[in-house]
Scaffold this active site. Structure first.
Site, PDB file in Angstrom:
ATOM      1  N   GLU A  76       0.405   5.586   0.576  1.00  0.00           N
ATOM      2  CA  GLU A  76      -0.620   6.394   0.933  1.00  0.00           C
ATOM      3  C   GLU A  76      -0.431   7.935   0.509  1.00  0.00           C
ATOM      4  O   GLU A  76       0.711   8.109  -0.085  1.00  0.00           O
ATOM      5  CB  GLU A  76      -0.840   6.449   2.397  1.00  0.00           C
ATOM      6  CG  GLU A  76      -1.214   5.147   3.186  1.00  0.00           C
ATOM      7  CD  GLU A  76      -1.514   5.062   4.614  1.00  0.00           C
ATOM      8  OE1 GLU A  76      -1.113   5.874   5.337  1.00  0.00           O
ATOM      9  OE2 GLU A  76      -2.036   4.197   5.004  1.00  0.00           O
ATOM     10  N   CYS A 115     -10.883  -3.686  -3.506  1.00  0.00           N
ATOM     11  CA  CYS A 115      -9.932  -4.603  -4.012  1.00  0.00           C
ATOM     12  C   CYS A 115     -10.665  -6.046  -4.513  1.00  0.00           C
ATOM     13  O   CYS A 115     -10.054  -6.769  -5.528  1.00  0.00           O
ATOM     14  CB  CYS A 115      -8.646  -4.897  -3.037  1.00  0.00           C
ATOM     15  SG  CYS A 115      -7.526  -3.432  -3.184  1.00  0.00           S
ATOM     16  N   CYS A 157      -4.210   0.283  -2.268  1.00  0.00           N
ATOM     17  CA  CYS A 157      -3.947  -0.776  -1.600  1.00  0.00           C
ATOM     18  C   CYS A 157      -2.953  -1.503  -2.063  1.00  0.00           C
ATOM     19  O   CYS A 157      -2.664  -1.542  -3.367  1.00  0.00           O
ATOM     20  CB  CYS A 157      -5.348  -1.624  -1.366  1.00  0.00           C
ATOM     21  SG  CYS A 157      -6.401  -0.518  -0.541  1.00  0.00           S
ATOM     22  N   CYS A 211      -9.845  -5.424   1.053  1.00  0.00           N
ATOM     23  CA  CYS A 211     -11.168  -4.350   0.961  1.00  0.00           C
ATOM     24  C   CYS A 211     -12.143  -4.767  -0.091  1.00  0.00           C
ATOM     25  O   CYS A 211     -11.753  -5.540  -1.143  1.00  0.00           O
ATOM     26  CB  CYS A 211     -10.736  -3.017   1.070  1.00  0.00           C
ATOM     27  SG  CYS A 211     -10.292  -2.278  -0.464  1.00  0.00           S
ATOM     28  N   GLU A 215      -3.060  -4.727  -2.806  1.00  0.00           N
ATOM     29  CA  GLU A 215      -3.639  -5.381  -3.789  1.00  0.00           C
ATOM     30  C   GLU A 215      -3.627  -4.945  -5.327  1.00  0.00           C
ATOM     31  O   GLU A 215      -3.358  -5.553  -6.133  1.00  0.00           O
ATOM     32  CB  GLU A 215      -4.997  -6.133  -3.432  1.00  0.00           C
ATOM     33  CG  GLU A 215      -5.000  -7.019  -1.861  1.00  0.00           C
ATOM     34  CD  GLU A 215      -5.413  -5.945  -0.706  1.00  0.00           C
ATOM     35  OE1 GLU A 215      -4.692  -4.802  -0.739  1.00  0.00           O
ATOM     36  OE2 GLU A 215      -6.048  -6.540   0.181  1.00  0.00           O
ATOM     37  N   ASN A 253       0.916  -1.305  -0.017  1.00  0.00           N
ATOM     38  CA  ASN A 253      -0.040   0.062  -0.053  1.00  0.00           C
ATOM     39  C   ASN A 253       0.974   1.429  -0.073  1.00  0.00           C
ATOM     40  O   ASN A 253       2.034   1.186   0.661  1.00  0.00           O
ATOM     41  CB  ASN A 253      -1.031   0.066   1.503  1.00  0.00           C
ATOM     42  CG  ASN A 253      -0.272  -0.273   2.629  1.00  0.00           C
ATOM     43  OD1 ASN A 253       0.705  -0.654   2.724  1.00  0.00           O
ATOM     44  ND2 ASN A 253      -1.033   0.358   3.632  1.00  0.00           N
TER      45      ASN A 253
END
Ligand code: THU
Length: 127
Positions: free
Chosen positions: A44, A89, A53, A86, A55, A42
């Site tokens: 940010e 994803c 993310c 999530c 994934e 990930n």
């Protein structure tokens, strides 16, 4: 590739996580039908909604390499047991699942757990 090896690579990828805001690191490593593996972590942003993310980072690398049929993905966070993808994803993974489905691998104190994406995202949207 063994799922434990895929998880080991997800653990390695989590070490590159850029997550100064949430302090929640995630790594992922996926396996394609061609037998190739792609990792992601990930990352940010100070504009929080731009966060990507782990994934989706890994999926992007696979797609950029022209490798678009994903058989399995291992996901790891040092900050949580059994870190599942999530909802966003799950939908992105649904787009690139192999004909035989896609295994989602997580880990924790009881070892690896394997779920099918279809079980985690029933009736995922496909155009
Ligand atoms: N995160 C992932 O990388 N994958 C998920 O499936 C859930 C959330 C990241 C996004 C953000 O950087 C941090 O975890 C906390 O939400």
């Amino acid at each position: 590739m063994e799922y434990q090896e895929l998880m080991n690579r997800a653990i390695e990828a989590s070490k590159n996580s850029y997550s100064p805001y949430s302090k929640f690191a995630v790594g992922a490593c996926l396996l394609t039908e061609k037998g190739n593996v792609y990792s992601g972590c990930n990352f940010e942003n100070s504009s929080f909604g731009l966060t990507i993310c782990a994934e989706r980072n890994a999926v992007g690398s696979a797609v950029a390499a022209g490798d678009k049929k994903i058989k399995a993905i291992a996901i790891y966070s040092p900050n949580a047991q059994y870190c599942y993808p999530c909802g966003a994803c799950r939908q992105v993974l649904n787009e690139f699942k192999s004909e035989n489905g896609l295994d989602v691998i997580t880990t924790g104190d009881e070892g690896l757990k394997i779920s099918s994406l279809d079980e985690l995202l029933p009736e995922g949207f496909i155009l």
